[in-house]
Design a protein around this motif. Structure first.
Motif, mmCIF file in Angstrom:
data_model
loop_
_atom_site.group_PDB
_atom_site.id
_atom_site.type_symbol
_atom_site.label_atom_id
_atom_site.label_comp_id
_atom_site.label_asym_id
_atom_site.label_seq_id
_atom_site.Cartn_x
_atom_site.Cartn_y
_atom_site.Cartn_z
ATOM 1 N N ILE A 206 3.727 -67.840 -63.884
ATOM 2 C CA ILE A 206 3.504 -66.558 -64.550
ATOM 3 C C ILE A 206 3.197 -65.516 -63.477
ATOM 4 C CG2 ILE A 206 2.124 -65.273 -66.223
ATOM 5 C CD1 ILE A 206 1.356 -68.075 -67.405
ATOM 6 N N HIS A 207 3.904 -64.406 -63.531
ATOM 7 C CA HIS A 207 3.692 -63.304 -62.591
ATOM 8 C C HIS A 207 2.755 -62.311 -63.270
ATOM 9 C CE1 HIS A 207 4.523 -61.249 -58.960
ATOM 10 N NE2 HIS A 207 5.286 -60.298 -59.465
ATOM 11 N N PHE A 208 1.481 -62.381 -62.943
ATOM 12 C CA PHE A 208 0.405 -61.740 -63.684
ATOM 13 C C PHE A 208 0.173 -60.306 -63.181
ATOM 14 C CE2 PHE A 208 -3.878 -63.278 -65.678
ATOM 15 C CZ PHE A 208 -3.906 -62.153 -66.484
ATOM 16 N N PRO A 209 0.459 -59.273 -64.004
ATOM 17 C CA PRO A 209 0.271 -57.880 -63.562
ATOM 18 C C PRO A 209 -1.202 -57.518 -63.369
ATOM 19 C CG PRO A 209 1.788 -58.005 -65.417
ATOM 20 C CD PRO A 209 1.098 -59.335 -65.320
ATOM 21 N N MET A 210 -1.507 -56.998 -62.185
ATOM 22 C CA MET A 210 -2.876 -56.593 -61.852
ATOM 23 C C MET A 210 -2.855 -55.210 -61.205
ATOM 24 S SD MET A 210 -4.275 -60.256 -60.450
ATOM 25 C CE MET A 210 -3.819 -61.732 -61.385
ATOM 26 N N GLN A 211 -3.975 -54.538 -61.261
ATOM 27 C CA GLN A 211 -4.066 -53.135 -60.850
ATOM 28 C C GLN A 211 -3.615 -52.908 -59.411
ATOM 29 O OE1 GLN A 211 -7.874 -51.386 -61.734
ATOM 30 N NE2 GLN A 211 -7.431 -49.490 -60.641
ATOM 31 N N ALA A 212 -2.728 -51.929 -59.269
ATOM 32 C CA ALA A 212 -2.206 -51.537 -57.954
ATOM 33 C C ALA A 212 -2.893 -50.247 -57.511
ATOM 34 C CB ALA A 212 -0.699 -51.330 -58.041
ATOM 35 N N THR A 223 -1.649 -54.389 -67.844
ATOM 36 C CA THR A 223 -2.029 -54.756 -66.478
ATOM 37 C C THR A 223 -3.555 -54.893 -66.391
ATOM 38 O OG1 THR A 223 -0.118 -53.726 -65.429
ATOM 39 C CG2 THR A 223 -2.087 -53.907 -64.096
ATOM 40 N N LEU A 224 -4.042 -55.952 -65.749
ATOM 41 C CA LEU A 224 -5.484 -56.121 -65.572
ATOM 42 C C LEU A 224 -6.042 -55.029 -64.672
ATOM 43 C CD1 LEU A 224 -6.263 -59.927 -65.063
ATOM 44 C CD2 LEU A 224 -6.202 -58.600 -67.178
ATOM 45 N N LYS A 225 -7.194 -54.488 -65.066
ATOM 46 C CA LYS A 225 -7.853 -53.450 -64.278
ATOM 47 C C LYS A 225 -9.258 -53.889 -63.888
ATOM 48 C CE LYS A 225 -5.245 -49.683 -66.417
ATOM 49 N NZ LYS A 225 -5.300 -48.475 -67.247
ATOM 50 N N ILE A 226 -9.748 -53.323 -62.813
ATOM 51 C CA ILE A 226 -11.084 -53.705 -62.331
ATOM 52 C C ILE A 226 -12.185 -53.259 -63.297
ATOM 53 C CG2 ILE A 226 -10.402 -53.773 -59.902
ATOM 54 C CD1 ILE A 226 -11.652 -50.990 -59.559
ATOM 55 N N PHE A 258 -6.905 -54.773 -57.532
ATOM 56 C CA PHE A 258 -7.618 -55.802 -58.298
ATOM 57 C C PHE A 258 -8.042 -56.983 -57.426
ATOM 58 C CE2 PHE A 258 -8.345 -59.253 -61.223
ATOM 59 C CZ PHE A 258 -8.884 -58.650 -62.355
ATOM 60 N N THR A 259 -7.141 -57.475 -56.601
ATOM 61 C CA THR A 259 -7.431 -58.709 -55.850
ATOM 62 C C THR A 259 -8.433 -58.531 -54.717
ATOM 63 O OG1 THR A 259 -5.456 -58.375 -54.461
ATOM 64 C CG2 THR A 259 -5.210 -59.798 -56.392
ATOM 65 N N GLN A 260 -8.779 -57.292 -54.390
ATOM 66 C CA GLN A 260 -9.813 -57.088 -53.368
ATOM 67 C C GLN A 260 -11.170 -56.759 -53.997
ATOM 68 O OE1 GLN A 260 -9.886 -53.233 -51.070
ATOM 69 N NE2 GLN A 260 -7.787 -53.088 -51.863
ATOM 70 N N ASN A 261 -11.198 -56.695 -55.343
ATOM 71 C CA ASN A 261 -12.439 -56.403 -56.045
ATOM 72 C C ASN A 261 -13.110 -57.720 -56.453
ATOM 73 O OD1 ASN A 261 -14.106 -55.873 -58.599
ATOM 74 N ND2 ASN A 261 -13.706 -53.807 -57.848
ATOM 75 N N GLU A 262 -14.250 -58.000 -55.832
ATOM 76 C CA GLU A 262 -14.901 -59.300 -56.018
ATOM 77 C C GLU A 262 -15.340 -59.539 -57.459
ATOM 78 O OE1 GLU A 262 -18.405 -61.779 -53.774
ATOM 79 O OE2 GLU A 262 -17.217 -60.346 -52.622
ATOM 80 N N GLU A 263 -15.902 -58.525 -58.080
ATOM 81 C CA GLU A 263 -16.391 -58.673 -59.456
ATOM 82 C C GLU A 263 -15.230 -58.964 -60.421
ATOM 83 O OE1 GLU A 263 -18.832 -56.119 -62.870
ATOM 84 O OE2 GLU A 263 -18.614 -55.296 -60.850
ATOM 85 N N ALA A 264 -14.144 -58.221 -60.282
ATOM 86 C CA ALA A 264 -12.982 -58.409 -61.156
ATOM 87 C C ALA A 264 -12.344 -59.784 -60.934
ATOM 88 C CB ALA A 264 -11.957 -57.312 -60.890
ATOM 89 N N MET A 265 -12.212 -60.172 -59.679
ATOM 90 C CA MET A 265 -11.595 -61.476 -59.366
ATOM 91 C C MET A 265 -12.476 -62.628 -59.824
ATOM 92 S SD MET A 265 -8.546 -61.454 -57.964
ATOM 93 C CE MET A 265 -8.268 -62.678 -56.683
ATOM 94 N N ASP A 266 -13.787 -62.423 -59.792
ATOM 95 C CA ASP A 266 -14.700 -63.467 -60.283
ATOM 96 C C ASP A 266 -14.483 -63.697 -61.780
ATOM 97 O OD1 ASP A 266 -17.484 -64.449 -61.371
ATOM 98 O OD2 ASP A 266 -17.487 -64.859 -59.222
ATOM 99 N N LYS A 267 -14.348 -62.592 -62.516
ATOM 100 C CA LYS A 267 -14.073 -62.700 -63.961
ATOM 101 C C LYS A 267 -12.743 -63.412 -64.196
ATOM 102 C CE LYS A 267 -16.389 -58.284 -64.915
ATOM 103 N NZ LYS A 267 -16.112 -56.849 -65.192
ATOM 104 N N LYS A 287 -7.306 -57.460 -47.832
ATOM 105 C CA LYS A 287 -8.700 -57.567 -48.272
ATOM 106 C C LYS A 287 -8.865 -58.466 -49.495
ATOM 107 C CE LYS A 287 -9.773 -52.906 -46.576
ATOM 108 N NZ LYS A 287 -10.164 -51.533 -46.973
ATOM 109 N N SER A 288 -7.830 -59.211 -49.850
ATOM 110 C CA SER A 288 -7.888 -60.099 -51.008
ATOM 111 C C SER A 288 -9.068 -61.068 -50.905
ATOM 112 C CB SER A 288 -6.592 -60.896 -51.109
ATOM 113 O OG SER A 288 -6.720 -61.913 -52.088
ATOM 114 N N VAL A 289 -9.763 -61.260 -52.039
ATOM 115 C CA VAL A 289 -10.901 -62.198 -52.067
ATOM 116 C C VAL A 289 -10.526 -63.499 -52.773
ATOM 117 C CG1 VAL A 289 -12.636 -60.376 -51.926
ATOM 118 C CG2 VAL A 289 -11.830 -61.137 -54.181
ATOM 119 N N ALA A 290 -9.239 -63.764 -52.914
ATOM 120 C CA ALA A 290 -8.774 -64.967 -53.616
ATOM 121 C C ALA A 290 -9.303 -66.238 -52.952
ATOM 122 C CB ALA A 290 -7.251 -64.986 -53.661
ATOM 123 N N LYS A 291 -9.330 -66.248 -51.640
ATOM 124 C CA LYS A 291 -9.816 -67.429 -50.906
ATOM 125 C C LYS A 291 -11.272 -67.721 -51.256
ATOM 126 C CE LYS A 291 -10.119 -69.244 -46.184
ATOM 127 N NZ LYS A 291 -9.847 -68.963 -44.765
#
Length: 369
Positions: A206-212, A223-226, A258-267, A287-291
Motif C-alpha cells: 500500500i502506497h500510503f499518502p502522507m503530508q508533503a 492524506t495523513l497530516k501531522i 509527516f515522516t520527520q514529525n515524531e509525534e505523528a509517526m508515533d501515532k 530527517k525521517s524518524v522511521a528508524k
C-alpha cells in the motif's frame, strides 16, 4: 449543265461546306468544353484528395499526439519532477546506505547497556508489573542491524513501483517479466478500483499518502497530516486493512513533512502495529524518524536505497538500477523505488541481463526479516 445550274450547285456546295465548318467548330468547342470540365473536375478532385490526405495526416498526427499525451498523463510523465505526481525533494537524488557495520554494532551495544541499566534500576515491584524485555525490545530492529552478507548466496534486489492505481499499469508491470513490488494508492474517485485490482497478485503493498511540503500541489484525498489525532490516523489505517486484507507492507507516498514529525509517526506506528502492517520508509526526507519508531515498536526497519526515475531518461534510470545492484552485491540486498512511467517500465523490461546473479524479490523476502 447550264450556267444557272452550275451556279446553284456551287452555292449549295459552299453552303454545305460552311455547315460542315460550323459543325466542326461546334464539335471542337464541345470537346474543348468537355476537356476543360474534365480537367477542372480532375483538378478539384485531386485538390480535394490532397486536402483530405493532408487532413488525414494532420488528424493522425493529432490523434497520435493526443494518445501520447494521454499515455503520458496515464503514466504521470511530467517533464519537470517538481510538478510530478510524487513529491520531489532533494532527498530523492541521494542514495541511502546504512552506516558501516562496526558503527552500527557500537550503537547497538550502547542501546543494550542502556536497557540493562534500566532493568537494574527498576524495583522488584516494577519488574513484576512490567517485566523488562531487554534485547527483545529491539529484536527485529537488531536483525537488520546485525545482518552481514556472507558473499555466497545470491544478492537480493527489491524493486518497488509506487503510485500504482489501474489495471493498465498493473499489466505493464507484470509484463516486465520478474518480481516487482507494486505499491497501490488507496481508492479515491480518481482511481476507485486501485484496491480491487491488487487482490489477485501474489504480493502487493500500500502506497500510503502522507503530508508533503507546501510546495507540493497535488495531495491525494485523505492524506495523513501531522495535525491528525490518533483516532483519525487509526481510522485511516483500519480502512486500509479493510481495502487490502492481504497486504502487510506499506510505504509512504510523499510524506516529507509527516515522516520527520515524531509525534505523528508515533501515532502512525502505533496504529500500524495494531492492524498488522509493517512500514517501509520511502525516505523523502533525510530527517525521517522511521528508524526510531521501528526500534520503539519492535518492528523491522526497512528503507529504500535509491530512487530510479528522478529523470525520465533511459540512461539515467538504468544507471540508478545499476547503483542498486552494486549496493546489493556489496551488502546482500538493496531496495530501489520507481514509478509507473512508460520509460521506467521499458528500462526494467530491457535490463534483465543486468540482473544476472541477482535475485529480484518481494520485500517480505528480505534476508534479515
Amino acid at each position: 449543265m447550264t450556267k444557272k445550274t452550275r451556279k446553284k450547285s456551287s452555292k449549295k456546295t459552299k453552303k454545305n461546306s460552311s455547315i460542315s465548318k460550323v459543325k466542326l467548330i461546334n464539335i471542337f468547342l464541345l470537346v474543348f468544353l468537355f476537356a476543360f470540365i474534365a480537367s477542372a473536375l480532375s483538378y478539384f478532385i485531386m485538390k480535394n484528395e490532397k486536402e483530405n490526405t493532408n487532413k488525414t495526416i494532420i488528424e493522425k498526427k493529432e490523434v497520435k499526439k493526443f494518445q501520447e499525451k494521454k499515455l503520458d498523463e496515464f503514466f504521470k510523465l511530467e517533464e519537470d519532477p517538481k510538478d510530478a505526481f510524487e513529491e520531489y525533494t532533494q532527498e530523492f537524488n541521494k542514495d541511502h546506505i546504512d552506516k558501516p557495520f562496526e558503527e552500527i554494532k557500537q550503537e547497538i551495544q550502547k542501546k543494550k547497556e542502556e536497557l540493562e541499566k534500566k532493568k537494574i534500576e527498576k524495583t522488584p515491584l516494577e519488574k513484576k508489573e512490567a517485566p523488562s524485555k531487554t534485547t527483545n525490545d529491539i529484536s527485529l530492529f537488531l536483525k537488520k542491524s546485525l545482518y552481514k552478507y556472507d558473499g555466497k548466496s545470491k544478492p537480493k534486489i527489491v524493486i518497488m513501483i509506487d503510485d500504482v492505481s489501474s489495471s493498465r499499469q498493473k499489466k505493464a508491470i507484470l509484463d516486465i517479466g520478474y518480481k516487482v513490488n507494486m505499491a497501490f494508492l488507496p481508492p479515491t474517485k480518481g482511481h476507485p478500483n486501485s484496491a480491487k485490482i491488487a487482490q489477485d497478485l501474489p504480493f502487493h503493498m500500500i502506497h500510503f499518502p502522507m503530508q508533503a511540503s507546501s510546495k507540493f500541489k497535488g495531495p491525494e484525498k485523505n492524506t495523513l497530516k501531522i495535525t491528525h489525532t490518533y483516532e483519525q490516523i487509526e481510522q485511516r489505517v483500519k480502512d486500509l486493512r479493510k481495502w487490502y486484507p492481504n497486504a502487510v507492507f506499506t510505504n509512504n507516498h510523499t510524506g516529507s513533512v509527516f515522516t520527520q514529525n515524531e509525534e505523528a509517526m508515533d501515532k502512525l506506528f502505533r496504529a500500524l502495529k495494531k492492524y498488522n502492517f509493517i512500514f517501509v520508509d520511502s525516505r523523502t526526507t533525510a530527517k525521517s524518524v522511521a528508524k526510531k519508531m521501528a526500534e520503539k515498536y519492535n518492528m523491522p526497519y526497512i528503507v529504500r536505497n535509491t530512487f530510479m526515475d528522478n529523470k525520465k531518461e533511459y540512461a539515467y534510470i538504468q544507471n540508478q538500477l545499476k547503483k542498486a545492484i552494486k549496493i546489493a552485491k556489496k551488502r546482500g540486498y538493496a531496495i530501489a523505488i520507481g514509478h509507473p512511467h512508460s520509460m521506467t517500465i521499458k528500462v526494467l523490461k530491457e535490463s534483465k541481463h543486468l540482473l544476472k546473479g541477482i535475485e529480484p524479490i518481494f520485500v517480505n523476502e528480505l534476508p534479515y526479516l
